[in-house]
Scaffold this motif. Structure first.
Motif, PDB file in Angstrom:
ATOM      1  N   ALA A 158       0.826  -1.204   0.000  1.00 25.61           N
ATOM      2  CA  ALA A 158       0.000   0.000   0.000  1.00 25.61           C
ATOM      3  C   ALA A 158       0.861   1.255   0.000  1.00 25.61           C
ATOM      4  O   ALA A 158       0.517   2.261  -0.636  1.00 25.61           O
ATOM      5  N   ASN A 159       2.004   1.185   0.689  1.00 23.45           N
ATOM      6  CA  ASN A 159       2.924   2.332   0.693  1.00 23.45           C
ATOM      7  C   ASN A 159       3.483   2.616  -0.692  1.00 23.45           C
ATOM      8  O   ASN A 159       3.947   3.732  -0.970  1.00 23.45           O
ATOM      9  N   LEU A 160       3.447   1.588  -1.569  1.00 27.29           N
ATOM     10  CA  LEU A 160       3.934   1.743  -2.937  1.00 27.29           C
ATOM     11  C   LEU A 160       2.785   1.927  -3.928  1.00 27.29           C
ATOM     12  O   LEU A 160       2.990   1.904  -5.142  1.00 27.29           O
ATOM     13  N   GLY A 161       1.559   2.061  -3.398  1.00 26.10           N
ATOM     14  CA  GLY A 161       0.407   2.239  -4.271  1.00 26.10           C
ATOM     15  C   GLY A 161      -0.035   0.968  -4.961  1.00 26.10           C
ATOM     16  O   GLY A 161      -0.682   1.027  -6.006  1.00 26.10           O
ATOM     17  N   ARG A 162       0.288  -0.199  -4.381  1.00 27.73           N
ATOM     18  CA  ARG A 162      -0.086  -1.488  -4.982  1.00 27.73           C
ATOM     19  C   ARG A 162      -0.857  -2.327  -3.965  1.00 27.73           C
ATOM     20  O   ARG A 162      -0.901  -1.993  -2.771  1.00 27.73           O
ATOM     21  N   LYS A 163      -1.440  -3.419  -4.410  1.00 29.85           N
ATOM     22  CA  LYS A 163      -2.074  -4.362  -3.500  1.00 29.85           C
ATOM     23  C   LYS A 163      -1.886  -5.778  -4.037  1.00 29.85           C
ATOM     24  O   LYS A 163      -1.742  -5.982  -5.255  1.00 29.85           O
ATOM     25  N   PRO A 164      -1.878  -6.771  -3.153  1.00 35.54           N
ATOM     26  CA  PRO A 164      -1.596  -8.141  -3.596  1.00 35.54           C
ATOM     27  C   PRO A 164      -2.753  -8.749  -4.377  1.00 35.54           C
ATOM     28  O   PRO A 164      -3.921  -8.397  -4.181  1.00 35.54           O
ATOM     29  N   GLN A 165      -2.410  -9.653  -5.255  1.00 34.26           N
ATOM     30  CA  GLN A 165      -3.386 -10.436  -6.008  1.00 34.26           C
ATOM     31  C   GLN A 165      -3.511 -11.789  -5.298  1.00 34.26           C
ATOM     32  O   GLN A 165      -2.618 -12.629  -5.386  1.00 34.26           O
TER      33      GLN A 165
END
Length: 311
Positions: free
Chosen positions: A209-216
């Protein structure tokens, strides 16, 4: 409250049967039923649902059961403290271990414990860190080994070691061992992850989330051996430490990529209650575990994996 009545109730509630509890405790079923009924009358609550198939705790019974374990353990500790005055530590100490470490630590530690304390008893239970943490707070455990526990004023912890997380890949499909993977790139892999609030799951989601992503998330599985089996079948990718994977005896079956930029790490700690004093035996067991666990895990290190990191 009569402690004997409380002990009888705990056994009946856990076994779900007056007959089984009677056999275990070696007392007549009628006497056992009478003691439990007296406890219910004293508390003014029905503690058990009774039917032809057995018994189960009512809501009041569940609450008493959660306290009962801790109360009985504290009484046992009090007896043990008095007995310890006579000489070498005796009594019983209860240790909790994560599933990922139980199979590789239990047998060697039991042998070590028995050599050091031949007149004492050792009980070991396994579970997920979130359960071990609660059991430690409730007084059902004296000591517990925990992965990345949530900080709590009621639990005192002692760091044992840190382990890097690796992306677990099926076979050699992801290239030679020793390569790395950027944390942000994990969002592109179908991952087999434990359910929230598993510490690793929360750490991954927070850092992505700190990198603007989320796991699949492809699958939610709590047990490391099952995750490894599913990865081996090509159903996804896992996130594991080497210590956890050793339980599955699987390092030769997979390829790994160390997670970098930033790294993900698991901290293994030893936890004790900050609210209850330890017996002499428990204190000595803590000292033994703090040296035994890091030394034993170090001996079981697999062949070195390249530490080359992406620039």
């Amino acid at each position: 409250m009569d402690l004997k009545q409380l002990e009888y109730f705990v056994h009946v509630a856990e076994l779900g049967s007056f007959t089984k509890a009677s056999d275990l405790l070696g007392i007549a079923q009628s006497a056992l039923s009478r003691h439990v009924r007296k406890l219910e009358v004293e508390l003014g609550q029905n503690l058990l649902h009774r039917d032809g198939r057995g018994v189960s705790p009512t809501e009041a019974g569940k609450r008493l059961l959660s306290h009962g374990h801790g109360i009985l353990l504290q009484v046992q500790r009090a007896h043990q403290e008095v007995a310890d005055v006579r000489g070498a530590p005796i009594g019983n100490v209860v240790i909790g271990l994560p599933h990922s470490l139980g199979r590789i630590l239990t047998v060697p530690f039991v042998s070590e414990f028995q050599r050091a304390f031949p007149h004492a008893q050792l009980s070991i239970t396994e579970g997920l860190t979130i359960h071990l943490h609660e059991w430690l707070k409730a007084g059902r455990l004296d000591i517990s080994v925990l992965h990345d526990p949530v900080p709590s004023p009621s639990i005192e912890t002692f760091p044992l070691q840190q382990d890097d997380y690796f992306l677990l890949c099926p076979g050699m499909a992801e290239g030679a061992r020793g390569k790395t993977v950027q944390l942000a790139d994990l969002a592109g892999y179908p991952l087999i992850l434990p359910r929230r609030p598993h510490p690793m799951r929360l750490q991954l989601e927070t850092q992505l989330a700190n990198l603007g992503r989320k796991p699949q998330v492809a699958l939610e599985i709590d047990a490391v051996p099952a995750i490894a089996d599913l990865v081996a079948q090509g159903l996804g990718y896992g996130l594991v430490t080497m210590n956890a994977l050793r339980v599955h005896n699987g390092p030769a079956q997979f390829s790994f990529r160390r997670i970098v930029s930033p790294a993900m790490r698991s901290t293994l700690v030893l936890g004790i209650s900050a609210e209850r004093p330890l017996t002499d035996l428990a204190q000595k067991t803590v000292e033994m575990l703090r040296s035994f666990i890091p030394a034993h895990l170090q001996q079981r290190q697999p062949r070195p994996i390249s530490k080359t990191r992406n620039s």
